[in-house]
Write a protein that holds these residues in place. Structure first.
Motif, PDB file in Angstrom:
ATOM      1  N   HIS A  13       0.833  -1.220   0.000  1.00  0.00           N
ATOM      2  CA  HIS A  13       0.000   0.000   0.000  1.00  0.00           C
ATOM      3  C   HIS A  13       0.861   1.260   0.000  1.00  0.00           C
ATOM      4  N   GLY A  14       1.905   1.245   0.823  1.00  0.00           N
ATOM      5  CA  GLY A  14       2.760   2.431   0.939  1.00  0.00           C
ATOM      6  C   GLY A  14       3.459   2.758  -0.367  1.00  0.00           C
ATOM      7  N   HIS A  15       3.990   1.730  -1.013  1.00  0.00           N
ATOM      8  CA  HIS A  15       4.723   1.957  -2.270  1.00  0.00           C
ATOM      9  C   HIS A  15       3.824   2.604  -3.317  1.00  0.00           C
ATOM     10  N   VAL A  16       2.630   2.042  -3.458  1.00  0.00           N
ATOM     11  CA  VAL A  16       1.789   2.511  -4.556  1.00  0.00           C
ATOM     12  C   VAL A  16       1.166   3.869  -4.239  1.00  0.00           C
ATOM     13  N   LEU A  17       0.845   4.096  -2.951  1.00  0.00           N
ATOM     14  CA  LEU A  17       0.367   5.435  -2.577  1.00  0.00           C
ATOM     15  C   LEU A  17       1.469   6.457  -2.828  1.00  0.00           C
ATOM     16  N   ALA A  18       2.695   6.106  -2.455  1.00  0.00           N
ATOM     17  CA  ALA A  18       3.805   7.040  -2.633  1.00  0.00           C
ATOM     18  C   ALA A  18       4.068   7.310  -4.113  1.00  0.00           C
ATOM     19  N   LYS A  19       3.780   6.338  -4.968  1.00  0.00           N
ATOM     20  CA  LYS A  19       4.003   6.527  -6.408  1.00  0.00           C
ATOM     21  C   LYS A  19       2.889   7.342  -7.043  1.00  0.00           C
ATOM     22  N   GLY A  20       1.818   7.567  -6.283  1.00  0.00           N
ATOM     23  CA  GLY A  20       0.792   8.476  -6.794  1.00  0.00           C
ATOM     24  C   GLY A  20      -0.568   7.870  -7.063  1.00  0.00           C
ATOM     25  N   VAL A  21      -0.783   6.637  -6.621  1.00  0.00           N
ATOM     26  CA  VAL A  21      -2.115   6.049  -6.798  1.00  0.00           C
ATOM     27  C   VAL A  21      -3.070   6.737  -5.814  1.00  0.00           C
ATOM     28  N   PRO A  22      -4.216   7.201  -6.289  1.00  0.00           N
ATOM     29  CA  PRO A  22      -5.140   7.928  -5.401  1.00  0.00           C
ATOM     30  C   PRO A  22      -5.694   7.017  -4.292  1.00  0.00           C
ATOM     31  N   PRO A  23      -5.746   7.515  -3.056  1.00  0.00           N
ATOM     32  CA  PRO A  23      -6.278   6.695  -1.950  1.00  0.00           C
ATOM     33  C   PRO A  23      -7.706   6.220  -2.189  1.00  0.00           C
ATOM     34  N   ARG A  24      -8.510   7.007  -2.886  1.00  0.00           N
ATOM     35  CA  ARG A  24      -9.905   6.583  -3.075  1.00  0.00           C
ATOM     36  C   ARG A  24      -9.989   5.342  -3.970  1.00  0.00           C
ATOM     37  N   ALA A  25      -9.143   5.310  -5.016  1.00  0.00           N
ATOM     38  CA  ALA A  25      -9.138   4.124  -5.883  1.00  0.00           C
ATOM     39  C   ALA A  25      -8.579   2.918  -5.133  1.00  0.00           C
ATOM     40  N   MET A  26      -7.645   3.183  -4.222  1.00  0.00           N
ATOM     41  CA  MET A  26      -7.084   2.101  -3.394  1.00  0.00           C
ATOM     42  C   MET A  26      -8.145   1.538  -2.461  1.00  0.00           C
ATOM     43  N   PHE A  27      -8.834   2.441  -1.755  1.00  0.00           N
ATOM     44  CA  PHE A  27      -9.859   1.936  -0.826  1.00  0.00           C
ATOM     45  C   PHE A  27     -10.974   1.229  -1.581  1.00  0.00           C
ATOM     46  N   ALA A  28     -11.349   1.779  -2.723  1.00  0.00           N
ATOM     47  CA  ALA A  28     -12.383   1.102  -3.513  1.00  0.00           C
ATOM     48  C   ALA A  28     -11.921  -0.312  -3.865  1.00  0.00           C
ATOM     49  N   GLU A  29     -10.634  -0.460  -4.182  1.00  0.00           N
ATOM     50  CA  GLU A  29     -10.112  -1.790  -4.504  1.00  0.00           C
ATOM     51  C   GLU A  29     -10.150  -2.683  -3.277  1.00  0.00           C
ATOM     52  N   LEU A  30      -9.752  -2.139  -2.125  1.00  0.00           N
ATOM     53  CA  LEU A  30      -9.768  -2.945  -0.903  1.00  0.00           C
ATOM     54  C   LEU A  30     -11.187  -3.395  -0.539  1.00  0.00           C
TER      55      LEU A  30
ATOM     56  N   GLU B  49     -12.619  10.686   3.056  1.00  0.00           N
ATOM     57  CA  GLU B  49     -13.310  10.759   1.768  1.00  0.00           C
ATOM     58  C   GLU B  49     -13.048   9.504   0.942  1.00  0.00           C
ATOM     59  N   ALA B  50     -11.815   9.029   1.037  1.00  0.00           N
ATOM     60  CA  ALA B  50     -11.452   7.835   0.256  1.00  0.00           C
ATOM     61  C   ALA B  50     -12.254   6.629   0.725  1.00  0.00           C
ATOM     62  N   ILE B  51     -12.398   6.489   2.038  1.00  0.00           N
ATOM     63  CA  ILE B  51     -13.177   5.366   2.571  1.00  0.00           C
ATOM     64  C   ILE B  51     -14.642   5.504   2.162  1.00  0.00           C
ATOM     65  N   ASP B  52     -15.165   6.712   2.293  1.00  0.00           N
ATOM     66  CA  ASP B  52     -16.562   6.929   1.901  1.00  0.00           C
ATOM     67  C   ASP B  52     -16.766   6.569   0.431  1.00  0.00           C
ATOM     68  N   PHE B  53     -15.814   7.000  -0.384  1.00  0.00           N
ATOM     69  CA  PHE B  53     -15.897   6.703  -1.824  1.00  0.00           C
ATOM     70  C   PHE B  53     -15.888   5.199  -2.060  1.00  0.00           C
ATOM     71  N   GLY B  54     -14.946   4.515  -1.397  1.00  0.00           N
ATOM     72  CA  GLY B  54     -14.845   3.071  -1.590  1.00  0.00           C
ATOM     73  C   GLY B  54     -16.102   2.356  -1.135  1.00  0.00           C
ATOM     74  N   ARG B  55     -16.565   2.726   0.044  1.00  0.00           N
ATOM     75  CA  ARG B  55     -17.727   2.044   0.621  1.00  0.00           C
ATOM     76  C   ARG B  55     -18.984   2.279  -0.205  1.00  0.00           C
ATOM     77  N   ALA B  56     -19.101   3.482  -0.778  1.00  0.00           N
ATOM     78  CA  ALA B  56     -20.309   3.833  -1.532  1.00  0.00           C
ATOM     79  C   ALA B  56     -20.236   3.380  -2.982  1.00  0.00           C
ATOM     80  N   SER B  57     -19.066   2.916  -3.401  1.00  0.00           N
ATOM     81  CA  SER B  57     -18.905   2.556  -4.815  1.00  0.00           C
ATOM     82  C   SER B  57     -19.678   1.286  -5.150  1.00  0.00           C
TER      83      SER B  57
END
Lengths: 332, 333
Positions: free
Chosen positions: B72-89, B301-309
């Motif tokens: 998670h840290g590597h990809v967030l640091a490389k610029g992957v948006p947290p909302r797309a990450m949480f949606a994936e999780l 916001e990222a969690i809300d986005f993921g949960r509501a997706s």
């Protein structure tokens, strides 16, 4: 048309695609000149296209296939040579869990346009670590395509299609076929053989023989003998692509003949023949006039001694037996 | 204004915020996981933020990384948006992988992420291959391969690093050495401690750094990136760090002593950058509060986005097994 060997047809396909598309490259053990591949398929290519595009690698199958995947992900079309199909075992994670799954797991973001060429198979007293046919393993993996040519024309046409395909393709070359000669269409560099289509090798009305690779030639011989000795008219289909396989062509032939033999040199247990036979039963049971026969190698490693190898690995006689036995059961 | 360490405090502050974001992401994900909201497995990188941020800080968006099951840290640091990450999780359609990869397999090619990987060592040969592609296609892009000390003893590591060295590929191999491969301490897995010894075996330079020191990671990776961009070949960088939590969320971690965990928590990489900012910049409690508030809002916001997706459409289960196309349809015989 020109007459050439299976080996030369493969080399022609590689040269044509290297010429046509600058993103095509070849990497593998000993592929560069002067050796030009353990079986000389890539002979001359490094001299013509340079040592950057035609690269010798260390003996590192995992890294060779992994390098092909990574290069494919960033825009190349690597053709990876793994010297024997047996040696693919050394790269199974990269083939099965990486290459085959990258597109699906990424939600369709990426393509892995990579060909893994390998050769081998039984029939040369190479013993059990250099004779395996593992097409069933790879046909079991969603995301891979599995291609097995049997003629020089298809060696060229299918390899060109495999290189142009946007998916990882396991391309198996039977060593027994390298010196087989045949006509190869050479008029148009864009003439290819589409993946996933079977070839009608010999028309017949009594029984369908489905096979691929080196065994196509055994099946033709068996069909001719069946006709000459018993008047049986056997239709021979060369599957050419094991995954995805041409269900429509096989089903159409079976519906016409009402009986079938599925024959492969690979071990019978868990082989691709079981998949094909099961599909015929599921999809066309009403057309079956006799049990579907499977021909495949005995459940033993391939022995070294040529006498023993002939016992384990099937050939013309076993296909002929299966044809005759199946015909005897018709309507029974 | 440049500080004598060569690092601009304003830039360091952005890296600091990235580390805080990763920590907050991991902590929030662990809470959701423990509540049963996230399916699958979850491997936390809390404690390792300096490696992820330090090793990616000097990369361009067109450079690539490969990552690990603890990625998670590597990809967030490389610029992957947290909302797309949480949606994936959460396994949703809007996730980085449209819900088909999950925590261990985040891929975002647009951000230069060629995939986190569920197979230990599995991404290293692919990183070498991406570097091969860059070498063939030209340009000065580089690839960073992240992996843990557990991967050091896989054949994939050995083969890929050797190949990258033979071909002088523009790759940086970053070992996130957290001391344990699942429950097995690194001392029980190899008698070679010093990464330079391993590097010498493949004919490339190897640097060992304090992976909880952002600046040490930055310095080492900067040298490695410079070598790679100038065609001087690959580098091994070993970053000694520690995962605060178990191998996975839920791992009781009986193989580590409380004292050991506490000692590493005292070396919190985030606190160390915060202290540096306080010392070298006009950084105060208010700046700190602004960062924390901004991060909390973004994660919320990222969690809300993921949960509501939306959940993936059923038909997508069978989509993208194969790519439909070919490079050129050509004439069919």
């Amino acid at each position: 048309m020109s007459d050439m060997t299976f080996r030369d047809a493969l080399r022609l396909a590689l040269a044509e695609e290297l010429e046509r598309d600058p993103t095509v490259m070849v990497l593998g053990e000993d592929v560069a000149d002067p050796l030009g591949g353990s079986y000389r398929v890539t002979l001359g290519l490094s001299t013509r296209f340079g040592a950057q595009r035609i690269r010798n690698t260390p003996i590192s199958e995992t890294a060779i296939v992994g390098a092909g995947i990574g290069a494919a992900l960033v825009g190349l079309r690597p053709v990876v040579e793994v010297m024997y199909m047996d040696f693919l075992e050394l790269a199974m994670d990269q083939v099965v869990s990486q290459a085959a799954k990258a597109r699906y797991m990424s939600g369709g973001q990426v393509r892995v346009p990579m060909v893994v060429r390998c050769q081998g198979g039984p029939g040369r007293a190479a013993a059990a670590q250099h004779s395996q046919l593992l097409e069933a393993w790879f046909a079991h993996v969603p995301g891979l395509k599995v291609v097995v040519p049997s003629t020089p024309a298809d060696a060229r046409g299918l390899l060109k299609s495999a290189i142009r395909d946007d998916n990882p393709v396991i391309f198996f070359e039977s060593n027994l076929l390298y010196n087989v000669r045949g006509d190869v269409p050479q008029d148009d560099a864009d003439t290819v053989t589409p993946l996933g289509t079977a070839r009608l090798v010999r028309e017949g009305t009594d029984i369908t023989v489905v096979t691929w690779g080196a065994m196509v030639h055994d099946a033709i011989a068996a069909a001719e003998q069946a006709h000459a000795r018993w008047g049986v008219s056997a239709e021979v289909l060369d599957l050419r692509t094991i995954s995805p396989w041409d269900r429509e062509a096989v089903l159409a032939s079976f519906r016409k003949t009402g009986s079938a033999v599925v024959a492969h040199q690979a071990v019978r247990q868990g082989g691709v023949g079981a998949e094909i036979a099961a599909t015929l039963y599921e999809e066309a049971l009403d057309y079956a006039d006799a049990e579907i026969a499977r021909v495949g190698a005995a459940f033993a490693p391939t022995p070294f001694s040529p006498e023993l190898e002939r016992i384990v690995v099937p050939g013309v006689d076993q296909i002929l037996d299966a044809i005759v036995t199946t015909q005897a059961r018709r309507g029974g | 204004m440049m500080h004598p360490t060569g690092r601009d405090p304003a830039w360091v502050a952005t890296l600091y915020e990235r580390m805080v974001l990763i920590r907050a992401f991991e902590e929030a994900a662990a809470r959701l996981y423990e509540k049963g909201e996230l399916p699958g497995f979850l491997h936390s990188s809390v404690g390792q933020e300096a490696v992820a941020v330090g090793a990616t800080a000097l990369l361009h968006s067109t450079d690539y990384i490969t990552s690990t099951h603890r990625g998670h840290g590597h990809v967030l640091a490389k610029g992957v948006p947290p909302r797309a990450m949480f949606a994936e999780l959460f396994g949703r359609e809007t996730g980085t992988n449209r819900g088909k990869g999950g925590s261990m397999h985040v891929m975002d090619v647009a951000a230069g992420v060629l995939g986190a990987n569920g197979i230990v060592g599995g991404g290293i040969p692919i990183a070498a291959g991406a570097a091969l592609g860059i070498q063939m296609l030209g340009g000065e892009r580089v690839v960073v391969a992240f992996f843990g000390d557990g991967a050091l003893n896989t054949g994939a590591f050995h083969e890929a690093v050797n190949l990258a060295s033979v071909w002088q590929l523009p790759a940086i191999f970053v070992c996130e050495h957290n001391g344990y491969a699942e429950s097995t301490p690194s001392s029980a897995a190899s008698r070679v401690d010093d990464i330079a010894v391993r590097a010498a075996a493949y004919g490339l330079p190897g640097f060992a750094v304090d992976g909880n020191d952002l600046f040490a990671v930055l310095d080492a990776v900067e040298r490695a990136i410079s070598r790679a961009r100038q065609g001087e070949g690959p580098t091994l960088v070993q970053c000694a760090t520690y995962r605060w939590y178990g191998h996975y969320i839920g791992d009781p971690g009986a193989y580590r002593s409380d004292e050991e965990v506490a000692a590493w928590r005292d070396r919190d990489p985030i606190v160390r950058v915060s202290a540096w900012l306080t010392e070298h910049a006009t950084w105060d409690a208010e700046d700190e509060a602004v960062v924390r508030e901004r991060v909390e809002r973004k994660i919320g916001e990222a969690i809300d986005f993921g949960r509501a997706s939306p959940r993936p459409a059923p038909e997508s289960a069978l989509a993208d097994v194969y790519a439909a196309g070919a490079s050129n349809e050509g004439a069919r015989s």
